[in-house]
Design a protein around this motif. Structure first.
Motif, PDB file in Angstrom:
ATOM      1  N   PHE A   1      64.378  50.986 -49.711  1.00 37.54           N
ATOM      2  CA  PHE A   1      63.329  50.101 -49.210  1.00 37.54           C
ATOM      3  C   PHE A   1      62.274  50.900 -48.461  1.00 37.54           C
ATOM      4  O   PHE A   1      61.086  50.615 -48.541  1.00 37.54           O
ATOM      5  CB  PHE A   1      63.932  49.032 -48.297  1.00 37.54           C
ATOM      6  CG  PHE A   1      64.700  47.989 -49.048  1.00 37.54           C
ATOM      7  CD1 PHE A   1      64.124  47.329 -50.113  1.00 37.54           C
ATOM      8  CD2 PHE A   1      65.997  47.667 -48.699  1.00 37.54           C
ATOM      9  CE1 PHE A   1      64.813  46.371 -50.815  1.00 37.54           C
ATOM     10  CE2 PHE A   1      66.704  46.707 -49.390  1.00 37.54           C
ATOM     11  CZ  PHE A   1      66.102  46.058 -50.450  1.00 37.54           C
ATOM     12  N   LEU A   2      62.740  51.923 -47.746  1.00 35.65           N
ATOM     13  CA  LEU A   2      61.811  52.769 -47.020  1.00 35.65           C
ATOM     14  C   LEU A   2      60.879  53.479 -48.008  1.00 35.65           C
ATOM     15  O   LEU A   2      59.677  53.608 -47.771  1.00 35.65           O
ATOM     16  CB  LEU A   2      62.601  53.793 -46.198  1.00 35.65           C
ATOM     17  CG  LEU A   2      61.979  54.220 -44.890  1.00 35.65           C
ATOM     18  CD1 LEU A   2      61.708  53.021 -44.019  1.00 35.65           C
ATOM     19  CD2 LEU A   2      62.879  55.197 -44.166  1.00 35.65           C
TER      20      LEU A   2
ATOM     21  N   ILE B   1      61.718  46.662 -57.329  1.00 36.36           N
ATOM     22  CA  ILE B   1      62.237  46.457 -55.980  1.00 36.36           C
ATOM     23  C   ILE B   1      63.673  46.961 -55.928  1.00 36.36           C
ATOM     24  O   ILE B   1      64.308  47.012 -54.886  1.00 36.36           O
ATOM     25  CB  ILE B   1      62.131  44.962 -55.599  1.00 36.36           C
ATOM     26  CG1 ILE B   1      61.988  44.811 -54.095  1.00 36.36           C
ATOM     27  CG2 ILE B   1      63.287  44.175 -56.110  1.00 36.36           C
ATOM     28  CD1 ILE B   1      61.722  43.386 -53.693  1.00 36.36           C
TER      29      ILE B   1
ATOM     30  N   ILE C   1      53.849  52.055 -50.962  1.00 33.32           N
ATOM     31  CA  ILE C   1      52.714  51.190 -50.651  1.00 33.32           C
ATOM     32  C   ILE C   1      51.785  51.867 -49.642  1.00 33.32           C
ATOM     33  O   ILE C   1      50.567  51.839 -49.762  1.00 33.32           O
ATOM     34  CB  ILE C   1      53.215  49.832 -50.126  1.00 33.32           C
ATOM     35  CG1 ILE C   1      53.970  49.117 -51.240  1.00 33.32           C
ATOM     36  CG2 ILE C   1      52.061  48.978 -49.628  1.00 33.32           C
ATOM     37  CD1 ILE C   1      54.588  47.822 -50.827  1.00 33.32           C
TER      38      ILE C   1
ATOM     39  N   LEU D   1      49.842  49.668 -41.979  1.00 34.23           N
ATOM     40  CA  LEU D   1      49.578  48.713 -43.057  1.00 34.23           C
ATOM     41  C   LEU D   1      48.530  47.700 -42.616  1.00 34.23           C
ATOM     42  O   LEU D   1      47.664  47.295 -43.387  1.00 34.23           O
ATOM     43  CB  LEU D   1      50.863  47.983 -43.445  1.00 34.23           C
ATOM     44  CG  LEU D   1      51.803  48.735 -44.368  1.00 34.23           C
ATOM     45  CD1 LEU D   1      53.052  47.915 -44.616  1.00 34.23           C
ATOM     46  CD2 LEU D   1      51.129  49.053 -45.676  1.00 34.23           C
TER      47      LEU D   1
ATOM     48  N   GLY E   1      69.139  51.944 -46.349  1.00 30.62           N
ATOM     49  CA  GLY E   1      67.792  51.392 -46.474  1.00 30.62           C
ATOM     50  C   GLY E   1      66.746  52.381 -46.950  1.00 30.62           C
ATOM     51  O   GLY E   1      65.560  52.101 -46.870  1.00 30.62           O
TER      52      GLY E   1
ATOM     53  N   LEU F   1      60.019  52.346 -50.846  1.00 28.64           N
ATOM     54  CA  LEU F   1      59.077  51.321 -51.281  1.00 28.64           C
ATOM     55  C   LEU F   1      57.907  51.245 -50.301  1.00 28.64           C
ATOM     56  O   LEU F   1      56.738  51.160 -50.700  1.00 28.64           O
ATOM     57  CB  LEU F   1      59.810  49.979 -51.324  1.00 28.64           C
ATOM     58  CG  LEU F   1      59.372  48.935 -52.333  1.00 28.64           C
ATOM     59  CD1 LEU F   1      59.504  49.483 -53.731  1.00 28.64           C
ATOM     60  CD2 LEU F   1      60.199  47.691 -52.167  1.00 28.64           C
ATOM     61  N   ALA F   2      58.250  51.294 -49.017  1.00 29.69           N
ATOM     62  CA  ALA F   2      57.204  51.269 -47.995  1.00 29.69           C
ATOM     63  C   ALA F   2      56.326  52.504 -48.111  1.00 29.69           C
ATOM     64  O   ALA F   2      55.100  52.416 -48.023  1.00 29.69           O
ATOM     65  CB  ALA F   2      57.836  51.200 -46.610  1.00 29.69           C
TER      66      ALA F   2
ATOM     67  N   TYR G   1      59.349  52.219 -38.493  1.00 27.58           N
ATOM     68  CA  TYR G   1      59.040  50.884 -39.010  1.00 27.58           C
ATOM     69  C   TYR G   1      57.812  50.320 -38.324  1.00 27.58           C
ATOM     70  O   TYR G   1      56.959  49.691 -38.939  1.00 27.58           O
ATOM     71  CB  TYR G   1      60.250  49.973 -38.799  1.00 27.58           C
ATOM     72  CG  TYR G   1      61.525  50.592 -39.287  1.00 27.58           C
ATOM     73  CD1 TYR G   1      61.711  50.839 -40.640  1.00 27.58           C
ATOM     74  CD2 TYR G   1      62.535  50.968 -38.411  1.00 27.58           C
ATOM     75  CE1 TYR G   1      62.856  51.432 -41.110  1.00 27.58           C
ATOM     76  CE2 TYR G   1      63.694  51.562 -38.871  1.00 27.58           C
ATOM     77  CZ  TYR G   1      63.850  51.798 -40.217  1.00 27.58           C
ATOM     78  OH  TYR G   1      64.977  52.391 -40.676  1.00 27.58           O
ATOM     79  N   MET G   2      57.735  50.537 -37.017  1.00 26.30           N
ATOM     80  CA  MET G   2      56.604  50.032 -36.240  1.00 26.30           C
ATOM     81  C   MET G   2      55.311  50.654 -36.734  1.00 26.30           C
ATOM     82  O   MET G   2      54.324  49.962 -36.972  1.00 26.30           O
ATOM     83  CB  MET G   2      56.847  50.422 -34.772  1.00 26.30           C
ATOM     84  CG  MET G   2      56.349  49.442 -33.789  1.00 26.30           C
ATOM     85  SD  MET G   2      57.148  47.864 -33.985  1.00 26.30           S
ATOM     86  CE  MET G   2      56.916  47.240 -32.359  1.00 26.30           C
TER      87      MET G   2
ATOM     88  N   THR H   1      54.681  51.960 -39.601  1.00 25.30           N
ATOM     89  CA  THR H   1      54.325  51.427 -40.919  1.00 25.30           C
ATOM     90  C   THR H   1      53.583  50.117 -40.774  1.00 25.30           C
ATOM     91  O   THR H   1      52.541  49.903 -41.407  1.00 25.30           O
ATOM     92  CB  THR H   1      55.584  51.148 -41.744  1.00 25.30           C
ATOM     93  OG1 THR H   1      56.466  52.230 -41.589  1.00 25.30           O
ATOM     94  CG2 THR H   1      55.252  50.973 -43.186  1.00 25.30           C
ATOM     95  N   LEU H   2      54.127  49.235 -39.952  1.00 22.21           N
ATOM     96  CA  LEU H   2      53.488  47.922 -39.789  1.00 22.21           C
ATOM     97  C   LEU H   2      52.058  48.084 -39.318  1.00 22.21           C
ATOM     98  O   LEU H   2      51.128  47.490 -39.878  1.00 22.21           O
ATOM     99  CB  LEU H   2      54.267  47.084 -38.771  1.00 22.21           C
ATOM    100  CG  LEU H   2      55.433  46.262 -39.300  1.00 22.21           C
ATOM    101  CD1 LEU H   2      55.971  45.374 -38.199  1.00 22.21           C
ATOM    102  CD2 LEU H   2      54.975  45.407 -40.461  1.00 22.21           C
TER     103      LEU H   2
END
Lengths: 338, 448
Positions: A248-249, A33, A255, A316, A245, A251-252, A309-310, A312-313
């Motif tokens: 973290f991005l 992380i 995944i 996912l 960020g 990381l997204a 971000y939206m 991605t959500l």
């Protein structure tokens, strides 16, 4: 169009390489992380090195060789910093998420502390003498393709040979090379087996600890490199203890790409594109007709910024059933356990 | 007379026996100090203290290294001063005429420590509650931001000329709580129903919150741009303080205790909330269900606990606590909010993570670790004002402490005396079992 492609590539490359960093660590069984922290450290060390060399007027203190050296140094810096994670997670069997968060806290603090001591400002630039934005940039002239007005290869030529960075092509080569190593070599197979079933791997004579250290080290090197590349290409080779960020991005993205290099490349491209639209939508001219379409339809800039971000959500939410993390990820390896 | 003398004698004897029982084995019972020492909680506290001590020493070491490598620019005296300031900077009273740093009771600093601790305790609780349910709430910054925005909107929009100020205060506090809770529910739902890892949804919701808050107060098109302070010094970059509408947290007499500081009743509210959370987690069925889900989601389900409900509620509470943190921080009346926050997330949110970790997720422990954290922050400011170093050294120390606290397993084994034994005798498995009772944050079975 040219602008869109150029910017997209600039945003995609660090995301890709850092997401690959995450893959190497997680497929060996260590949750990383700390990608954000590693990026911050890599960016700082690279920029600091380049700055020192320029100030010293040492040999090689110019252009591309210096950039290459900077990349190497940032890789080493990332490796060293990731050893902290490796030591905690592998040797001391600490909680990997906590150790990773600690590194995420440590990296910006350390970098800001040092930057303030070095410059008594909160930003470290390579050198005030250079308008560093295009210091490392390669233009048509550098490839011997005439002046800027001529367009020997149209849009594609522009993307390939104008306003480009050597880092982009090196990173792409590294990405492909390392992906092949991960999937087509003995080492890669062993590394992946340690993330799936370390007990079985151990029973076949693979040293799980060594493999995990290798995974974490490669991960640290790549993330450090990614941080430096981000800093050179998007924030004019400066370091301020922050990579907006991106870690973290990444990381997204990892995944999102289901821990597989091919999917990750696609996911990174999507993110790069969205990021590029979010930042540069007033300048994007898709069909070269002089009308900046995205600017004229009057959607608020905030919507563009939320989009990556939206999406991605939402994605996912739909793909979660297929998502398959490495099985042994996050579990410290204990030889006595069966 | 003799009777009283006997009584006194036996009284002293019993005191003596009690003290003896602390350190010696009497009537086959183990010495009391040892019993206390063998409690897991004590070991947690001791290993936290070891982490803190080593972390601060590391900070001193960094100062020393920098002084040595600076080539004489930073003297060793400055290092010694800096090191003392890290330890007791809060009790610093400036420099005397000879340029030596003096120490004494400094009401401003101590009050400010309590003031800064208020939001930290609550975000620490937010992370701790989620940890107890086996979730890593890295989304506290986003929940904090949503809480901030909604608190401000309510506190500034309801005119205090019509509604009494204290009612507005309560309304905005509750609104902040609800906003945070709602924002926390999103990762909870994703986790419970779709099995998406909460870390990733939390990161996404953080940035979405940052952008939403920015767009709400955008000085160009934002819906609530009338809440921006147009005065020349602020130039629309900040929102009005809540004092503009007369909504402000009561001082509860703390300003008399600590004159010259920003402290207010928020700290008392925060401590009360921490105790309530402790009671909920440890003394109620609901709290037990949450913890059961944290230990083993599947076992909890098997035992008849609605694990999905528990996960969502846990995230809602965590989010609500982060929202309350923001509400208390900004309703204090002496803090300003910079609305253009789409590129950065609030540090108060992220600091909840180290606070919870340092307290081993114990709500009462969070009170102390929160105060400790703000103590270090204030010490850092002293360091910046009085020495060539800057305040980030305290962030380094905090990060090192968190890093060290990740070693808690190793520390506890040293305290148990097994660390060295294990190397000789690998059959020592019972003790490693004991350590695994701590909830594992990320369980891999779930990702199937």
């Amino acid at each position: 169009m040219t602008y869109l492609l150029q910017q997209t590539i600039l945003y995609t490359v660090p995301l890709m390489i850092v997401a690959l960093a995450g893959v190497f660590s997680e497929r060996s069984g260590i949750i990383n992380i700390a990608l954000e922290g590693l990026m911050v450290i890599g960016a700082f060390i690279g920029v600091y090195f380049v700055r020192r060399i320029i100030l010293l007027n040492a040999p090689l203190s110019f252009g591309q060789p210096l950039l290459l050296l900077g990349m190497l140094i940032s890789i080493i810096g990332g490796c060293l910093f990731s050893l902290l994670l490796g030591f905690a997670a592998i040797k001391l069997k600490a909680n990997q998420t906590i150790a990773g968060s600690a590194l995420n806290l440590l990296a910006p603090a350390l970098v800001l502390f040092l930057i303030l001591l070095i410059t008594s400002q909160s930003v470290l630039n390579i050198d005030s003498r250079y308008s560093s934005n295009d210091y490392f940039m390669l233009n048509q002239e550098d490839f011997g393709l005439g002046t800027k007005l001529e367009n020997p290869l149209g849009v594609i030529g522009n993307v390939l040979f104008n306003k480009t960075y050597i880092t982009t092509w090196i990173c792409l080569a590294l990405y492909i090379g390392l992906s092949i190593i991960l999937y087509k070599t003995k080492f890669g197979l062993r590394l992946r087996s340690c993330g799936e079933n370390p007990q079985a791997a151990d029973s076949l004579g693979i040293n799980v600890y060594k493999m995990r250290y290798a995974g974490v080290l490669i991960s640290g090197g790549l993330a450090g490199l990614g941080g430096f590349v981000y800093s050179v290409t998007t924030v004019a080779a400066s370091s301020n203890g922050d990579v907006a960020g991106f870690g973290f991005l990444a990381l997204a993205v990892m995944i999102f790409g289901n821990w597989k290099p091919k999917n990750i490349a696609a996911a990174a491209l999507l993110f790069g594109l969205l990021k590029c639209i979010a930042v540069g939508y007033p300048y994007i001219d898709i069909n070269n007709d002089g009308i900046y379409f995205l600017n004229t339809i009057g959607i608020s800039q905030h919507i563009y910024r939320i989009l990556p971000y939206m999406i991605t959500l939402v994605v996912l939410a739909f793909t979660s059933k297929k998502s398959r993390a490495p099985k042994a990820e996050g579990i410290p390896y204990d030889k006595g356990e069966r | 007379m003799a009777k009283t003398l006997d009584k006194v004698k036996s009284f002293f004897k019993s005191i003596g026996r009690w003290f003896k029982s602390l350190v010696c084995t009497i009537d086959g019972r183990e010495a009391k100090l040892l019993t206390i020492y063998h409690k897991p909680a004590t070991k947690s506290i001791i290993s936290s203290l070891i982490s803190i001590f080593v972390g601060i020493l590391l900070g001193g070491l960094i100062l020393l290294i920098i002084s040595i490598t600076s080539g004489g620019k930073i003297s060793l005296k400055a290092v010694w001063e800096g090191f003392r300031l890290i330890f007791i900077g809060v009790f610093n009273t400036g420099r005397d005429t000879n340029g030596n740093i003096t120490f004494g009771f400094n009401s401003t600093n101590i009050g400010n420590v309590l003031f800064r601790a208020t939001p930290l305790i609550l975000t620490g609780l937010s992370v701790a509650v989620a940890f107890k349910t086996g979730l890593f709430n890295i989304g506290a910054p986003g929940q904090y931001l949503m809480g901030t925005a909604v608190t401000f909107i309510v506190a500034l929009s309801i005119p205090t000329t019509i509604v009494p100020a204290w009612i507005v205060w309560i309304l905005s506090f509750v609104a902040g709580f609800l906003a945070g809770a709602l924002w926390g529910v999103i990762p909870g739902v994703f986790k419970a129903f779709l099995n998406v890892h909460e870390v990733i949804t939390c990161i996404m919701t953080n940035w979405i919150a940052a952008n939403i808050v920015t767009s709400l107060f955008d000085n160009n098109k934002g819906i609530f741009k009338h809440l921006l302070d147009p005065s020349p010094t602020k130039n629309l970059a900040y929102l009005y303080k809540t004092t503009e509408n007369g909504v402000v947290t009561s001082k509860m007499g703390l300003d008399v205790l600590f004159p010259g500081s920003q402290v207010n009743g928020g700290i008392i509210i925060a401590i009360v909330i921490a105790i309530i959370v402790y009671i909920i987690l440890n003394k109620t069925t609901f709290g037990y269900e949450l913890k059961a889900c944290g230990s083993n989601r599947h076992a909890a389900k098997y035992a008849g606990i609605n694990e999905k409900r528990s996960i969502i509620l846990s995230m809602a509470i965590a989010g609500g606590l982060a929202g309350m943190s923001a509400a208390l921080y900004y309703l204090s009346g002496n803090t300003e909010f910079y609305w253009s926050t789409y590129q950065s997330l609030p540090a108060n949110g992220f600091n909840g993570i180290p606070i919870a970790l340092l307290a081993y997720n114990n709500p009462v422990g969070v009170i102390f670790s929160g105060i400790f954290m703000s103590y270090l922050n204030v010490a850092g400011l002293q360091l910046k004002n009085l020495t060539p170093f800057n305040e980030y050294i305290t962030d380094i120390i905090i990060a090192s402490i968190v890093y060290l606290s990740a070693f808690s397993l190793a520390f506890k084994e040293i305290l148990n005396g097994n660390f060295f034994k294990r190397k000789k005798n690998k059959l020592f498995l019972e003790n490693s079992q004991e350590n695994s009772t701590k909830p594992k944050i990320i369980k891999e079975e779930e990702s199937k």
